[in-house]
Enzyme design. Structure first.
Site, mmCIF file in Angstrom:
data_model
loop_
_atom_site.group_PDB
_atom_site.id
_atom_site.type_symbol
_atom_site.label_atom_id
_atom_site.label_comp_id
_atom_site.label_asym_id
_atom_site.label_seq_id
_atom_site.Cartn_x
_atom_site.Cartn_y
_atom_site.Cartn_z
ATOM 1 N N ALA B 47 0.839 -1.208 0.000
ATOM 2 C CA ALA B 47 0.000 0.000 0.000
ATOM 3 C C ALA B 47 0.865 1.247 0.000
ATOM 4 O O ALA B 47 1.980 1.247 0.540
ATOM 5 C CB ALA B 47 -0.943 0.019 1.196
ATOM 6 N N GLU B 48 0.307 2.321 -0.583
ATOM 7 C CA GLU B 48 1.020 3.583 -0.795
ATOM 8 C C GLU B 48 1.679 4.120 0.469
ATOM 9 O O GLU B 48 2.752 4.722 0.428
ATOM 10 C CB GLU B 48 0.035 4.659 -1.300
ATOM 11 C CG GLU B 48 -0.476 4.463 -2.702
ATOM 12 C CD GLU B 48 -1.753 3.646 -2.754
ATOM 13 O OE1 GLU B 48 -1.891 2.647 -1.992
ATOM 14 O OE2 GLU B 48 -2.620 3.970 -3.570
ATOM 15 N N VAL B 49 1.019 3.941 1.605
ATOM 16 C CA VAL B 49 1.480 4.540 2.856
ATOM 17 C C VAL B 49 2.847 3.995 3.290
ATOM 18 O O VAL B 49 3.502 4.573 4.162
ATOM 19 C CB VAL B 49 0.409 4.366 3.948
ATOM 20 C CG1 VAL B 49 0.245 2.918 4.345
ATOM 21 C CG2 VAL B 49 0.679 5.245 5.144
ATOM 22 N N GLY B 50 3.289 2.903 2.637
ATOM 23 C CA GLY B 50 4.629 2.382 2.936
ATOM 24 C C GLY B 50 4.590 1.113 3.738
ATOM 25 O O GLY B 50 5.237 0.995 4.796
ATOM 26 N N SER B 89 8.238 3.523 -1.117
ATOM 27 C CA SER B 89 6.923 3.032 -1.505
ATOM 28 C C SER B 89 6.609 3.399 -2.954
ATOM 29 O O SER B 89 6.157 2.563 -3.747
ATOM 30 C CB SER B 89 5.856 3.621 -0.575
ATOM 31 O OG SER B 89 4.593 3.095 -0.883
#
Lengths: 230, 224
Positions: B47-50, B89
């Site tokens: 996921a984008e948030v890392g 990310s």
């Protein structure tokens, strides 16, 4: 002796000037460094440009800066977090200008500034509304757009732990934008849940080195931001 | 003829994700996919948030508020899971390191153009998030969508009307009526739901469709 810890939030953001570009860490309203962001209200700084992933929640943090008319521009990827009414109203009235940037392009523009680069070419946004008017170059047969660095005057970030050198450790998903923002600003201020004695961190496990951090302030139970910022 | 539910679309898309795939799931319907991954397949979710190596959604009482996904919903780590900064990310996302991104869509064109970020409504600020990064950067884009708008207008079009997220990126469309491959020869229908004939499907689609020689009926289990 190096000791980057400051006594309070006011000291943490002291010297922030009118027209400053302020990088605000975190992914959404829920993990914004709310205490530091609101501390900007103790300065006289106006006409701020805020660079963040979102636009904050309804009341606290970035939202409080908008309500107090301190913000003239927001650079972000997602200006639509649930409850972001403060921004929505200021956007509609035209008080706050918006630059929507793809999330990875914000991150990379910050990294470019951090690394001393003059910008970079990316395929992201080429041929779209967000790529319009940007310098375009064909590389290996594909269009790329040129993106400029984003350098902050100040970065306000949140971390779990710090030592007096300003070495930082983040916890789980709350790392996100914080390290790259720490690296991309002239002055980086971290609000942390706790200070640990120098030498507590294993040398292989420091996430952000103190070289990128100028001031550290302890915010009691900072994780309460999560509940306090709906 | 009963169109697939959101859960059934997610189930159908999940059947095509192979063992070992590294995948980013968009918000909305794609976020239901983890419930329907066939047993025995190990899928690495990013996921984008890392965060990478996400496990099932925790019970509310077990949720750690510092472990969340790109929808800011609580998640968990599988053994082997880890977190990292946004720099890493989006390097994963933009640098071609993800095998698949499964995304929602407002519109898809017959050339595989994707529109999923902006309806052009002047009253609301446009929000792009990581949509363009994923559409350009993942090795393959598959979309989950309703075949038509609520009032029955086609959303699979000759050309997108909404502003594009990225051109020529969608490879497979899972709709509530069909599974459609985007090929250099145009849109090829691989599966259709029971009791829907090709003429009906074409009538609900602006882009020109052809039927695959391997076409079959899409039999989805009953899912709430």
């Amino acid at each position: 002796m190096i000791d980057k810890q400051v006594a309070n939030l006011e000291a943490a953001v002291a010297g922030t000037k009118d027209g400053a570009t302020v990088l605000v860490g975190g992914f959404s309203a829920g993990d914004e460094p709310v205490a530091l962001t609101e501390a900007l209200l103790t300065t006289a700084a106006r006409d701020l440009t805020i660079v963040a992933n979102g636009v904050g929640g309804p009341k606290r943090g970035i939202a409080s800066l908008i309500r107090e008319h301190r913000v003239t521009k927001i650079v972000c990827s997602y200006p639509r977090f649930v409850g972001g009414e403060a921004f929505a109203a200021a956007y509609k009235s035209g008080e706050v200008a918006l630059e929507v940037v793809p999330q990875g392009t914000i991150s990379e523009r910050l990294r470019a500034a951090a690394a001393g680069l003059g910008g970079f070419y990316t395929r992201v946004s080429a041929g779209t509304l967000l790529g319009e008017g940007k310098e375009t170059r064909i590389i290996d047969g594909e269009p790329y757009v040129f993106e400029h660095p984003i350098k902050g005057d100040v970065a306000l970030i949140g971390a779990q732990q710090a030592d007096r050198w300003g070495n930082l450790v983040f916890r789980h998903s709350r790392r996100n934008f914080n390290p790259v923002m720490a690296m991309a600003a002239a002055v980086t201020v971290a609000q942390v849940v706790e200070m640990v004695p120098l030498g507590s961190f294993h040398p292989d496990q420091v996430h952000t080195q103190g070289i990128f951090v100028d001031r550290v302030v302890v915010v009691d139970r900072a994780r309460e931001n999560w509940a306090a910022t709906p | 003829m009963t169109p697939l539910s959101r859960q059934q679309i997610a189930w159908r898309a999940a059947q095509d994700i192979w063992d070992g795939a590294c995948v980013n799931l968009g918000v909305g319907m794609p976020s239901l996919i983890p419930n329907y991954i066939p047993k025995g397949r190990e899928i690495v979710l990013q996921a984008e948030v890392g965060i990478i190596g996400m496990g099932p959604t925790p019970k509310p009482e077990d949720a750690d508020p510092d472990i969340f996904n790109a929808s800011v919903q609580p998640t968990t780590f599988l053994p082997g899971g880890s977190t990292f900064s946004h720099t890493d990310s989006f390097l994963m996302i933009r640098g071609g390191h993800l095998d698949l991104a499964m995304l929602g869509a407002f519109e898809v064109s017959e050339a595989g153009d994707l529109a999923n970020w902006n309806t052009g409504d002047p009253a609301t600020a446009p929000a792009v998030g990581g949509a363009m990064d994923l559409a350009v950067g993942a090795k393959a884009i598959r979309v989950l969508m309703d075949h038509t708008t609520k009032d029955g207008r086609p959303r699979i079009l000759a050309r997108c009307r909404y502003p594009l997220t990225a051109a020529h990126c969608v490879k497979v469309i899972y709709s509530n009526l069909a599974v459609i491959d985007v090929t250099p020869q145009g849109l090829v229908v691989r599966e259709t739901i029971p009791d829907l004939d090709f003429a009906q499907l074409q009538a609900a689609t602006e882009a020109r469709l052809t039927l695959s020689p391997d076409w079959r009926v899409l039999e989805a289990p009953a899912l709430s």
